[in-house]
Every structure is written in C-alpha cells, then in structure tokens.
Design a protein around this motif. Structure first.
Motif, PDB file in Angstrom:
ATOM      1  N   LYS A  68       0.833  -1.228   0.000  1.00  0.00           N
ATOM      2  CA  LYS A  68       0.000   0.000   0.000  1.00  0.00           C
ATOM      3  C   LYS A  68       0.861   1.270   0.000  1.00  0.00           C
ATOM      4  CE  LYS A  68      -3.612  -2.678   0.424  1.00  0.00           C
ATOM      5  NZ  LYS A  68      -4.482  -2.968  -0.746  1.00  0.00           N
ATOM      6  N   ARG A  69       1.933   1.256  -0.783  1.00  0.00           N
ATOM      7  CA  ARG A  69       2.791   2.428  -0.854  1.00  0.00           C
ATOM      8  C   ARG A  69       2.588   3.136  -2.198  1.00  0.00           C
ATOM      9  NH1 ARG A  69       7.115   2.282   3.021  1.00  0.00           N
ATOM     10  NH2 ARG A  69       7.838   4.182   1.994  1.00  0.00           N
ATOM     11  N   ASP A  70       2.225   4.399  -2.112  1.00  0.00           N
ATOM     12  CA  ASP A  70       2.036   5.186  -3.330  1.00  0.00           C
ATOM     13  C   ASP A  70       3.023   6.344  -3.396  1.00  0.00           C
ATOM     14  OD1 ASP A  70       1.102   6.854  -1.377  1.00  0.00           O
ATOM     15  OD2 ASP A  70      -0.908   7.123  -2.225  1.00  0.00           O
ATOM     16  N   ASP A  71       4.130   6.238  -2.637  1.00  0.00           N
ATOM     17  CA  ASP A  71       5.079   7.350  -2.533  1.00  0.00           C
ATOM     18  C   ASP A  71       6.418   7.049  -3.190  1.00  0.00           C
ATOM     19  OD1 ASP A  71       5.783   5.387  -0.719  1.00  0.00           O
ATOM     20  OD2 ASP A  71       6.354   6.775   0.883  1.00  0.00           O
ATOM     21  N   VAL A  72       6.464   6.032  -4.078  1.00  0.00           N
ATOM     22  CA  VAL A  72       7.730   5.637  -4.698  1.00  0.00           C
ATOM     23  C   VAL A  72       7.584   5.660  -6.226  1.00  0.00           C
ATOM     24  CG1 VAL A  72       9.571   3.929  -4.814  1.00  0.00           C
ATOM     25  CG2 VAL A  72       8.144   4.074  -2.746  1.00  0.00           C
ATOM     26  N   GLN A  73       8.469   6.400  -6.882  1.00  0.00           N
ATOM     27  CA  GLN A  73       8.529   6.408  -8.340  1.00  0.00           C
ATOM     28  C   GLN A  73       9.752   5.600  -8.788  1.00  0.00           C
ATOM     29  OE1 GLN A  73       6.197   7.775 -10.251  1.00  0.00           O
ATOM     30  NE2 GLN A  73       7.155   7.179 -12.188  1.00  0.00           N
ATOM     31  N   PHE A  74       9.581   4.785  -9.824  1.00  0.00           N
ATOM     32  CA  PHE A  74      10.658   3.963 -10.363  1.00  0.00           C
ATOM     33  C   PHE A  74      11.031   4.493 -11.741  1.00  0.00           C
ATOM     34  CE2 PHE A  74       8.673   1.440  -7.159  1.00  0.00           C
ATOM     35  CZ  PHE A  74       9.651   0.622  -6.637  1.00  0.00           C
ATOM     36  N   VAL A  75      12.308   4.757 -11.954  1.00  0.00           N
ATOM     37  CA  VAL A  75      12.794   5.227 -13.250  1.00  0.00           C
ATOM     38  C   VAL A  75      13.726   4.155 -13.809  1.00  0.00           C
ATOM     39  CG1 VAL A  75      14.034   7.004 -14.503  1.00  0.00           C
ATOM     40  CG2 VAL A  75      12.578   7.631 -12.567  1.00  0.00           C
ATOM     41  N   LEU A  76      13.334   3.574 -14.941  1.00  0.00           N
ATOM     42  CA  LEU A  76      14.069   2.471 -15.554  1.00  0.00           C
ATOM     43  C   LEU A  76      14.729   2.970 -16.829  1.00  0.00           C
ATOM     44  CD1 LEU A  76      12.247   1.069 -13.493  1.00  0.00           C
ATOM     45  CD2 LEU A  76      11.790  -0.705 -15.186  1.00  0.00           C
ATOM     46  N   MET A  77      16.050   3.064 -16.792  1.00  0.00           N
ATOM     47  CA  MET A  77      16.814   3.581 -17.930  1.00  0.00           C
ATOM     48  C   MET A  77      17.425   2.433 -18.717  1.00  0.00           C
ATOM     49  SD  MET A  77      18.816   6.791 -16.145  1.00  0.00           S
ATOM     50  CE  MET A  77      19.404   5.810 -14.746  1.00  0.00           C
ATOM     51  N   VAL A 128       1.608  -1.978 -17.578  1.00  0.00           N
ATOM     52  CA  VAL A 128       0.191  -1.620 -17.748  1.00  0.00           C
ATOM     53  C   VAL A 128      -0.702  -2.736 -17.226  1.00  0.00           C
ATOM     54  CG1 VAL A 128      -1.616  -1.131 -19.438  1.00  0.00           C
ATOM     55  CG2 VAL A 128       0.653  -0.099 -19.709  1.00  0.00           C
ATOM     56  N   ASP A 129      -0.382  -3.975 -17.582  1.00  0.00           N
ATOM     57  CA  ASP A 129      -1.196  -5.120 -17.146  1.00  0.00           C
ATOM     58  C   ASP A 129      -1.204  -5.262 -15.628  1.00  0.00           C
ATOM     59  OD1 ASP A 129      -1.716  -5.656 -19.791  1.00  0.00           O
ATOM     60  OD2 ASP A 129      -0.213  -7.249 -19.971  1.00  0.00           O
ATOM     61  N   LEU A 130      -0.075  -4.922 -14.992  1.00  0.00           N
ATOM     62  CA  LEU A 130       0.004  -4.999 -13.530  1.00  0.00           C
ATOM     63  C   LEU A 130      -0.645  -3.795 -12.852  1.00  0.00           C
ATOM     64  CD1 LEU A 130       3.679  -6.295 -13.052  1.00  0.00           C
ATOM     65  CD2 LEU A 130       1.578  -7.570 -12.560  1.00  0.00           C
ATOM     66  N   GLY A 131      -0.974  -2.785 -13.646  1.00  0.00           N
ATOM     67  CA  GLY A 131      -1.593  -1.585 -13.084  1.00  0.00           C
ATOM     68  C   GLY A 131      -0.624  -0.679 -12.351  1.00  0.00           C
ATOM     69  N   VAL A 132       0.660  -0.733 -12.736  1.00  0.00           N
ATOM     70  CA  VAL A 132       1.658   0.083 -12.040  1.00  0.00           C
ATOM     71  C   VAL A 132       2.366   1.040 -13.000  1.00  0.00           C
ATOM     72  CG1 VAL A 132       2.040  -1.631 -10.226  1.00  0.00           C
ATOM     73  CG2 VAL A 132       3.455  -1.691 -12.307  1.00  0.00           C
ATOM     74  N   ASP A 133       1.833   1.213 -14.206  1.00  0.00           N
ATOM     75  CA  ASP A 133       2.523   2.029 -15.208  1.00  0.00           C
ATOM     76  C   ASP A 133       2.685   3.486 -14.757  1.00  0.00           C
ATOM     77  OD1 ASP A 133      -0.360   1.550 -15.679  1.00  0.00           O
ATOM     78  OD2 ASP A 133      -0.152   3.186 -17.125  1.00  0.00           O
ATOM     79  N   ASP A 134       1.776   3.973 -13.886  1.00  0.00           N
ATOM     80  CA  ASP A 134       1.906   5.350 -13.405  1.00  0.00           C
ATOM     81  C   ASP A 134       3.090   5.504 -12.452  1.00  0.00           C
ATOM     82  OD1 ASP A 134       0.964   8.073 -13.173  1.00  0.00           O
ATOM     83  OD2 ASP A 134       0.372   7.566 -11.128  1.00  0.00           O
ATOM     84  N   TYR A 135       3.563   4.390 -11.898  1.00  0.00           N
ATOM     85  CA  TYR A 135       4.673   4.419 -10.947  1.00  0.00           C
ATOM     86  C   TYR A 135       6.016   4.121 -11.602  1.00  0.00           C
ATOM     87  CZ  TYR A 135       1.007   4.261  -7.401  1.00  0.00           C
ATOM     88  OH  TYR A 135      -0.099   4.547  -6.623  1.00  0.00           O
ATOM     89  N   VAL A 136       6.007   3.833 -12.906  1.00  0.00           N
ATOM     90  CA  VAL A 136       7.223   3.419 -13.608  1.00  0.00           C
ATOM     91  C   VAL A 136       7.454   4.322 -14.815  1.00  0.00           C
ATOM     92  CG1 VAL A 136       8.433   1.550 -14.775  1.00  0.00           C
ATOM     93  CG2 VAL A 136       6.869   1.027 -12.885  1.00  0.00           C
ATOM     94  N   THR A 137       8.639   4.905 -14.888  1.00  0.00           N
ATOM     95  CA  THR A 137       9.059   5.707 -16.040  1.00  0.00           C
ATOM     96  C   THR A 137      10.095   4.926 -16.825  1.00  0.00           C
ATOM     97  OG1 THR A 137       8.728   7.768 -14.819  1.00  0.00           O
ATOM     98  CG2 THR A 137      10.074   7.881 -16.815  1.00  0.00           C
ATOM     99  N   PHE A 138       9.779   4.592 -18.082  1.00  0.00           N
ATOM    100  CA  PHE A 138      10.743   3.970 -18.982  1.00  0.00           C
ATOM    101  C   PHE A 138      11.372   5.067 -19.833  1.00  0.00           C
ATOM    102  CE2 PHE A 138       7.849   0.446 -18.091  1.00  0.00           C
ATOM    103  CZ  PHE A 138       8.704  -0.634 -17.926  1.00  0.00           C
ATOM    104  N   THR A 139      12.672   5.231 -19.765  1.00  0.00           N
ATOM    105  CA  THR A 139      13.325   6.312 -20.515  1.00  0.00           C
ATOM    106  C   THR A 139      13.809   5.874 -21.885  1.00  0.00           C
ATOM    107  OG1 THR A 139      15.558   5.847 -19.694  1.00  0.00           O
ATOM    108  CG2 THR A 139      14.146   7.296 -18.342  1.00  0.00           C
ATOM    109  N   GLY A 140      13.981   4.561 -22.127  1.00  0.00           N
ATOM    110  CA  GLY A 140      14.674   4.113 -23.322  1.00  0.00           C
ATOM    111  C   GLY A 140      16.166   4.380 -23.176  1.00  0.00           C
ATOM    112  N   TRP A 141      16.902   4.249 -24.320  1.00  0.00           N
ATOM    113  CA  TRP A 141      18.338   4.520 -24.279  1.00  0.00           C
ATOM    114  C   TRP A 141      18.586   5.983 -23.940  1.00  0.00           C
ATOM    115  CZ3 TRP A 141      21.639   0.966 -23.580  1.00  0.00           C
ATOM    116  CH2 TRP A 141      21.560  -0.280 -24.215  1.00  0.00           C
TER     117      TRP A 141
END
Length: 407
Positions: A236-245, A259-272
């Motif tokens: 129940k934590r909504d205070d963590v953002q994940f940035v995946l480079m 998206v399927d897990l419903g966590v896309d708002d908490y995950v930033t995919f940057t690409g290369w």
C-alpha cells in the motif's frame, strides 16, 4: 589496434568505449568495428581520436538457424571492414569482444595469414547465456562451448572481466595463467559526478528508485515490475517512483507488463539515454536496483550497473550473486534469490532507513575510488597489450587519420 564488437554499437557499449579511449590516450591508434543503431547510424565516425566503422546490425537470431544467419551476417561485415581498415589504416592487433564467440574466425585469419596478434576480451559467457535464455542445453549449447574453446586457443592474450571468467579461461579454455589479465568494468569517475538531485524525476512522489541497463529477458526487469506491484498493491505504498533507464528486445513487453500490472503510473521507462540523463537520474534516486535473477550466467557476471550505482554513492538492492556480491559487498542488501516479493520488501526497508542508506552509499563510493574505478583497471589493460611486445606511449601503426566514410 582493431577492436571488434557485435552485440552493441560504440560508444553505447560503455566498456569497449572506455577501453578504446584508454588505448588511444596511451599512444596506440585505435579503430573500432561495430554495428550501427538508430542512435548511431553513421557508417564512419572519428570520435575522441578513435576511428569507428559501423556495419548494418544483423537481425537477432532465434534458434539454430536464426543464430547462423545473425552470426554469418556479422562475420561478413567484420571481414569486409577488417580488410578495408587493414589497407586504409593498418593494424597489428585484433581485440575481439564477445558475444558471440565467432569473432575468433576473423582474428584467427588475420593472425595466421598476416601475422597479427589476437586478444580475446571475454565479456560474456555464451554457453551460459544460451542456457539462461532458453532454459536448455542441447546441440547449440555444445556448439557454443566448442566456439568458446576455439576462441581461447586462438587468443595470444585473454582479458577476463572477473575471477569467475579467469577460472573459465583456465579450465574450459586451458589458457595459461600468465596470459590472462583481469580488467574489471570499473566506472570512470570523470563521468559519474556527484550532483544535486532533480526532483522532477520523482513526479511528485517522496522517493525514487532507479534501474540502469539492458532490457533482455534474462535481465530480471519482470522481477522488478512484480516487486513494484507488491510495493503498490500489497504494501500500500504510493510514494515511490521507479525510473528504468535502458532499452533492449524486451522493452515493449515490459511496458505492456507494467500496464497489465496496473503500475505504469509508478514506472518511467526512458529508453536509451546518455550521461546527460543517467547522471541526474542516479543522483536523484535514493536506492538503485539490480534485479538480475540467479542463474548459472548471472552468478558469474560483473554487472556494470552495480559499480556505476556505487560510483554515485547509491545503496543497492540485488539478488545474492557471486560476482555482484564481490563488487558491492556491504554497499548492497541481498534479497532472497529470484523472489520479487523480497526484492520489493528490501527496497522499502532501505527507503525507510535514510541513515543506513547514507552509510551504504559511502561504502560503495569509497570502494570504487580505492579499488574498482577505471583508473585502477586501465594499467592492467595496458599491461595486456604491452605483454605482446608494444609498450604504451608508442604508436605502432600510425596510419592516416582522415574522414572517409564507407559507401
């Protein structure tokens, strides 16, 4: 010195690029042969005193026939460019950076026909990589072991990335210990500078966790996304953002998984991304994560990202792997092997303990500064070349340094 690499273009391949720049600074003329990419489509580039020749990127193989097509295509371009480079610049040494373990065919040809020296820069374990990727051995696994043995036998010198690789060179490759040089993929501290955090990366949340690396199916990003789901839904934590480079063959599938897990708002995919993004993001993160799961491959690999996290003083959460533990030591906490739930719990433990985070970060930074940074590895790389009879500081193949793109 001709460096051949197939699996990543240069300068995106951080290890190959820092090796090339180190050799160039020591007085050697350096030419790199590598694939093109969307980021680096130029067939020729002269960058930081290094000649870079790029060929079309072969389609990634799937199965026996797919790998035959991929590796045959790469070999064709490597031979073509090697001949062009030989007559244009001249070279005395070929350094092969695997995977795949087929570049020895090019190195062996020029060694036995033209008298060139051949160095095997052992980056990856192709047999273990196949086993981890396809969860089997079989005929192709045996072929990969044979190609590895032939590469070792052809090499005048072997550069190993860690002790696990050194042992494989000595046992599977029967390479004498005095021909093996351990050059770890230590970070360049001129690149990884401590800076103020950039709060916008957190998207308004209190905490941030970051990942940096390739996104293949063996790299464990699926475990990380499951850990994010556990953090958000179970803890129940909504205070963590994940940035995946980073990027790779699995990027689109991983974005869909989020998206399927419903966590896309908490995950930033940057690409290369380049250093202009990597350094600010890692300076902003409170915790860095290395989710590579335990298997016979990952247990023996030195993860570049682990040492880059340490260079910026970041505490790390990772699974308990032999070489990752050697690199990080007490700068990391170790989750139960291949448990996404425990990975998520260990991330939260660190986020909620700023004093421990700070102490671990300082330990990691100090270990990089005193033992693992590239400044401690570069002399060993130069020693490997000097063992072939050419002292650094002397350019053995001056050649012409002009811009002449290949048609």
């Amino acid at each position: 010195m001709l460096i051949i690499v197939e699996n990543l273009p240069v300068p995106l391949d951080r290890r190959v690029w820092i090796e090339a720049r180190t050799l160039s600074a020591a007085g050697y003329q350096v030419i790199v042969c590598c694939p093109r990419s969307d980021k680096h489509p130029e067939p020729y580039e002269f960058l930081e005193n290094v000649h870079i020749y790029r060929h079309p990127y072969p389609t990634e193989g799937v199965g026996l026939w797919g790998y035959l097509v991929e590796y045959s295509s790469a070999l064709f371009w490597q031979f073509l460019l090697a001949f062009r480079i030989l007559f244009k610049h001249g070279f005395d040494v070929i350094q092969a950076c695997n995977p795949p373990d087929t570049i020895f065919i090019v190195g062996g040809f020029f060694k036995y026909v033209f008298g060139k020296k051949f160095i095997f820069d052992h980056h990856d374990l192709s047999p273990e990589l196949y086993e981890a990727k396809f969860q089997k051995k079989g005929p192709l696994h045996k072929i990969l072991l044979k190609l590895e043995r032939l590469t070792f036998r052809t090499a005048d010198v072997v550069i190993s990335t860690n002790d696990s690789f050194r042992r494989i060179a000595e046992t599977r490759g029967s390479v004498p210990s005095d021909r093996i040089f351990i050059v770890r993929s230590g970070p360049d501290l001129n690149r990884f500078r401590l800076e103020a955090p950039v709060e916008s990366w957190k998207k308004g949340r209190k905490h941030m966790v970051s990942y940096l690396g390739v996104m293949n199916d063996q790299d464990g990003i699926d475990y990380l996304l499951e850990a994010v789901s556990h953090i958000v839904k179970e803890r129940k934590r909504d205070d963590v953002q994940f940035v995946l480079m980073g990027s790779g063959p699995e990027l689109e599938n991983l974005q869909k998984m989020a998206v399927d897990l419903g966590v896309d708002d908490y995950v930033t995919f940057t690409g290369w991304v380049n250093d202009q993004v990597i350094v600010p993001v890692l300076n902003t993160a409170e915790v860095a994560v290395c989710p590579d799961p335990y298997n016979t491959l990952n247990d023996k690999l030195t993860m570049n990202k682990v040492m880059e996290y340490m260079a910026l003083g970041k505490p790390i959460v990772q699974y308990d792997l032999t070489e990752s533990r050697y690199s990080a030591g007490d700068a990391a906490v170790y989750a139960k092997r291949n448990s996404a739930v425990d990975l998520g719990d260990r991330i939260l433990d660190l986020l909620d303990d700023p004093e421990t985070r700070a102490a671990m970060g300082q330990l990691g930074r100090r270990r990089i500064e005193t033992v693992l940074a590239w400044e401690h590895q570069a002399p060993v790389l130069l020693s490997a070349y000097e063992s072939l009879g050419w002292p650094s500081g002397i350019s053995v193949a001056e050649g012409k340094r002009q811009t002449d793109p290949i048609a």
